[in-house]
Design an enzyme around this catalytic site. Structure first.
Site, PDB file in Angstrom:
ATOM      1  N   GLU A  90      40.451  22.747 -40.330  1.00 22.32           N
ATOM      2  CA  GLU A  90      40.816  21.867 -41.436  1.00 22.32           C
ATOM      3  C   GLU A  90      40.075  20.538 -41.303  1.00 22.32           C
ATOM      4  O   GLU A  90      40.261  19.839 -40.309  1.00 22.32           O
ATOM      5  CB  GLU A  90      42.331  21.656 -41.425  1.00 22.32           C
ATOM      6  CG  GLU A  90      43.087  22.948 -41.714  1.00 22.32           C
ATOM      7  CD  GLU A  90      44.521  22.944 -41.183  1.00 22.32           C
ATOM      8  OE1 GLU A  90      45.019  21.864 -40.838  1.00 22.32           O
ATOM      9  OE2 GLU A  90      45.117  24.029 -41.098  1.00 22.32           O
ATOM     10  N   GLU A 122      46.524  28.083 -40.921  1.00 24.88           N
ATOM     11  CA  GLU A 122      46.132  28.374 -39.542  1.00 24.88           C
ATOM     12  C   GLU A 122      46.083  29.873 -39.291  1.00 24.88           C
ATOM     13  O   GLU A 122      45.179  30.378 -38.625  1.00 24.88           O
ATOM     14  CB  GLU A 122      47.104  27.717 -38.557  1.00 24.88           C
ATOM     15  CG  GLU A 122      46.969  26.217 -38.442  1.00 24.88           C
ATOM     16  CD  GLU A 122      47.676  25.462 -39.560  1.00 24.88           C
ATOM     17  OE1 GLU A 122      48.368  26.101 -40.379  1.00 24.88           O
ATOM     18  OE2 GLU A 122      47.529  24.224 -39.610  1.00 24.88           O
ATOM     19  N   PHE A 127      46.831  20.344 -34.251  1.00 26.07           N
ATOM     20  CA  PHE A 127      47.944  20.142 -33.312  1.00 26.07           C
ATOM     21  C   PHE A 127      48.409  21.491 -32.761  1.00 26.07           C
ATOM     22  O   PHE A 127      48.655  22.419 -33.535  1.00 26.07           O
ATOM     23  CB  PHE A 127      49.116  19.453 -34.003  1.00 26.07           C
ATOM     24  CG  PHE A 127      48.848  18.024 -34.384  1.00 26.07           C
ATOM     25  CD1 PHE A 127      49.119  16.991 -33.490  1.00 26.07           C
ATOM     26  CD2 PHE A 127      48.318  17.709 -35.622  1.00 26.07           C
ATOM     27  CE1 PHE A 127      48.865  15.672 -33.840  1.00 26.07           C
ATOM     28  CE2 PHE A 127      48.064  16.391 -35.975  1.00 26.07           C
ATOM     29  CZ  PHE A 127      48.335  15.367 -35.084  1.00 26.07           C
ATOM     30  N   ASP A 176      51.122  22.261 -31.840  1.00 27.90           N
ATOM     31  CA  ASP A 176      52.454  22.543 -32.391  1.00 27.90           C
ATOM     32  C   ASP A 176      52.390  23.520 -33.570  1.00 27.90           C
ATOM     33  O   ASP A 176      53.391  24.151 -33.915  1.00 27.90           O
ATOM     34  CB  ASP A 176      53.093  21.232 -32.854  1.00 27.90           C
ATOM     35  CG  ASP A 176      52.948  20.128 -31.821  1.00 27.90           C
ATOM     36  OD1 ASP A 176      53.935  19.820 -31.146  1.00 27.90           O
ATOM     37  OD2 ASP A 176      51.817  19.595 -31.660  1.00 27.90           O
ATOM     38  N   HIS A 222      54.635  17.236 -33.377  1.00 27.95           N
ATOM     39  CA  HIS A 222      53.213  16.924 -33.192  1.00 27.95           C
ATOM     40  C   HIS A 222      52.951  16.370 -31.791  1.00 27.95           C
ATOM     41  O   HIS A 222      51.984  15.645 -31.588  1.00 27.95           O
ATOM     42  CB  HIS A 222      52.745  15.882 -34.213  1.00 27.95           C
ATOM     43  CG  HIS A 222      52.915  16.283 -35.638  1.00 27.95           C
ATOM     44  ND1 HIS A 222      54.119  16.241 -36.279  1.00 27.95           N
ATOM     45  CD2 HIS A 222      52.023  16.762 -36.531  1.00 27.95           C
ATOM     46  CE1 HIS A 222      53.967  16.658 -37.535  1.00 27.95           C
ATOM     47  NE2 HIS A 222      52.703  16.989 -37.711  1.00 27.95           N
TER      48      HIS A 222
END
Lengths: 334, 382
Positions: A29, A70, A93, A95, A139
């Site tokens: 991204e 993702e 991230f 996460d 995050h």
């Protein structure tokens, strides 16, 4: 030698490998930014500016801005790796990794094994981790223990700009899937970094301090804190060896056991949660393999088993500090 | 009796040294010391070494404590005759410290430069005066220092600054080494490497030089002296290749193979008579060098060409007599890479085999090696 930041070091590794090998492509991204919209091209270079400048040099064919899915682009990167490219995917991230666990755990990690050693999956997944960024519980996690748990993945956690460049080059040249963890508080850290390309082998720990009294094992940003603690302790006559394993899979268990054999005392510092984390893993290793060398119980310095708090005061209290490492070292010396 | 009070400051052993740790005092307070006496053991991030007193007299004060880490130039001790009273010494110490604090950080250290040579890029470090001396005489012939297999220009860090007091001293990285390009122009044999060094001399605008070569670098210096005697004022061979067939190939192969700290440390142990000199930084620096792209093929090519089959390929013993260039040899008696017996190829008067030193004699016994080189090049200048 030139001092470069952790961010520059990774950018340089990517640039040099993309020049060397046309199969290396980037995706993620906003790894360039600005795609499909009026305004600045290469606007971002990833959320932390790590990949800035790569799209202008290598073009949008090799620096691919992806949709915010993702699960989609990590799967695409793994498929591309299985069919001949050497993609470096930016998952931003760590996460967010949960939505692509199947692609990583069941596909990428298993291809070599399931296809009888006839398939390779040379994909690198870059990802940011760690607390201290005031970015709250979704995050700020570490999560490298999850990936270390899966055979078939290689897990890399650089703690300095020098290591970041050499480990990234090794990650790209490696034929197995590599999860490359970048601590978000280290991007501006400076270190002497050679201009030439170099690869640091996986599974080789770095000793950042040497001493006979206590072995301190630390990863990522915790290495800095462990060094700080070791320097403070040395002024008081306590000499620590600080071991940065650099990769948790494979892990240089020999260096840890050898050092504990000399010191007889172990403190493990881990920013990940204490349950089923790397601190527990290293403590178990030493308990099993070097129990008779131990002069004191092993101590773990970790956050509490709670989500990373958003309150700055609580986040600061959550994280391990050099003072807590000093306290733990004094504890095993007592 | 003199009332002079003389300071002993933390030495600067090479470019990278900014501070040193006082490991141990080797003399007691009140002792009479001569210039050159071993007075301190000092540890840097690169090496531990004994420090020889730069001055003579009575050691009146051990200012630095054992275990203390101090910046280069910091006051370690004070020498003065017995007649100087304690108050004067106190005042001297206070004044020195104030002066040192005001002086602050030392001037920027010179940095190595990269220069294009024929077919490769040389990295070179130049120290010492650039041009004609103040007396108006022409510049003294420069010294060119050539390291050995797997080394780099920093191998001379304990030697280059001392020799650069009165002449330009240039240390270079050989092709495939240090910060030089990792291509070998013309291959890895001694003749090709000597050609590369000629190219480097041209790039550095050095027409003629005293050559100081260690190990592989010594054989290269001899080759250069044979090929172009007009460009060579003298040759100092330090634990040199080229004087006999034997070489420790376990070391050569071990150095090429070692990619981990433990293996590298075990390998380089063979370089020193006293392995405790090997620091973590030294091993780390070697690993950092060996990880650079292109280093392994370059080392492999040099080992295959220069030490094929475990024997030295290039021998100069038959050509020494006819060589119109003075040659001296300095060796560590305990050299485990190239036997010190090879020094017998050089005439007695120009052969110096130092005890308690190994293959890195210029790091283990820098003061003596520096004196021998300085005296030899001065004599050769005539």
């Amino acid at each position: 030698m030139a001092k470069k930041s952790f961010r520059q070091a990774i950018n340089e590794a990517l640039t040099q490998e993309m020049r060397r090998d046309p199969r290396v492509v980037l995706m993620g991204e906003d790894v360039a930014g600005g795609l499909g919209s009026p305004g600045e091209d290469d606007a971002w270079g990833g959320p932390m500016g790590v990949t800035k400048g790569l799209m202008p040099e290598f073009g949008r064919e090799r620096v691919l801005d992806t949709p915010i899915t993702e699960s989609g682009f990590i799967g695409a990167a793994i498929g591309a790796a299985a069919t001949g490219l050497r993609p470096v995917a930016d998952l931003m991230f760590v996460d967010f990794m949960g939505v692509c666990f199947d692609q990583i755990f069941n596909q990428a990690a298993k291809f070599r094994y399931m296809f009888g050693g006839k398939a390779v999956t040379p994909v690198v997944i870059r990802t940011m981790f760690g607390a201290g960024f005031r970015a709250a519980s979704q995050h700020s996690q570490c999560l490298y223990p999850l990936f270390t748990h899966i055979p078939g993945l290689k897990v890399v956690i650089p703690s300095s700009a020098y290591d970041a460049k050499g480990l990234m080059i090794q990650a790209i040249r490696d034929d197995d899937p590599v999860i490359f963890f970048e601590h978000k508080m280290l991007y501006d850290d400076m270190d002497e970094v050679p201009d030439e390309p170099y690869a640091i082998p996986f599974g080789e720990a770095n000793l950042t301090r040497e001493g006979d009294d206590v072995t301190v094992v630390a990863l990522g940003r915790m290495v800095k804190l462990a060094n700080e603690a070791a320097d403070a302790l040395r002024r008081d006559g306590v000499a620590c060896t600080v071991i940065d394993p650099r990769t948790t899979s494979p892990m240089d268990t020999d260096s840890i056991l050898e050092s504990v054999g000399e010191t007889g005392r172990l403190v493990v510092v881990d920013e990940a949660h204490p349950r089923c984390g790397m601190a527990a893993d290293v403590a178990a290793l030493v308990a099993q393999e070097a129990f008779r060398a131990l002069k004191a119980p092993v101590r773990m310095v970790t956050p509490p088993h709670v989500p990373v708090p958003f309150s700055p005061a609580l986040e600061d209290a959550y994280l391990p500090t050099a003072a807590r490492i000093v306290e733990a070292v004094r504890g095993v010396m007592a | 009796m003199s009332d002079a009070i003389r300071p002993i400051g933390m030495p600067k052993w090479g470019l990278a040294m900014t501070e040193g740790k006082v490991n141990a005092w080797l003399v007691e307070e009140g002792a009479e010391i001569a210039q050159g006496d071993e007075i301190l053991e000092i540890e840097t991030s690169k090496i531990t070494n004994v420090f020889e007193s730069p001055v003579a007299g009575r050691l009146r004060r051990r200012v630095a404590a054992e275990g203390e880490t101090l910046p280069v130039g910091a006051l370690l001790g004070v020498v003065a005759d017995g007649g100087v009273d304690e108050a004067a010494i106190d005042a001297f110490v206070a004044q020195y410290r104030q002066h040192a604090a005001e002086a602050g950080a030392a001037a920027a250290a010179p940095e190595p430069v990269l220069l294009p040579a024929e077919g490769w890029t040389v990295r070179a470090l130049r120290l010492g005066p650039e041009a004609a001396g103040e007396s108006g005489t022409g510049p003294a012939t420069p010294v060119l220092m050539i390291h050995g297999f797997g080394g780099d220009l920093l191998n001379w860090q304990l030697n280059q600054p001392a020799l650069a007091a009165d002449r330009a001293v240039v240390a270079i990285d050989l092709p495939g080494h240090g910060g030089a390009s990792k291509v070998l122009p013309g291959g890895g044999d001694i003749a090709a490497l000597a050609g590369a060094v000629r190219g480097a001399m041209a790039a550095l605008a050095i027409e003629r030089a005293h050559l100081v070569g260690h190990s592989l670098g010594g054989a290269i210096a001899l080759q250069l002296a044979c090929d172009a005697p007009e460009a060579v004022a003298s040759v100092t061979l330090v634990c040199s290749a080229g004087l006999g067939p034997e070489i420790n190939t376990d070391y050569i192969e071990g150095f090429i193979a070692a990619d981990r700290r433990r293996e590298m440390k075990a390998t380089v142990t063979a370089l020193f008579a006293d392995p405790s000199l090997i620091s973590r930084d030294m091993v780390d620096d070697l690993l950092k060098y060996k990880r650079l792209d292109g280093v392994l093929p370059a080392l492999r090519a040099i080992a295959d060409a220069a030490f094929a089959g475990g024997r030295q390929a290039a021998m100069f013993t038959d050509r020494l007599a006819a060589l119109p260039v003075p040659v001296q040899a300095i060796w560590g008696e305990a050299d485990r890479i190239i036997p010190a017996a090879h020094a017998t190829a050089i005439a007695d008067a120009r052969r110096h085999v130092l005890p308690d030193a190994g293959h890195m004699v210029h790091m283990e016994r820098p003061e003596e090696v520096n004196r021998l080189i300085a005296a030899f090049v001065t004599a050769a200048d005539g």
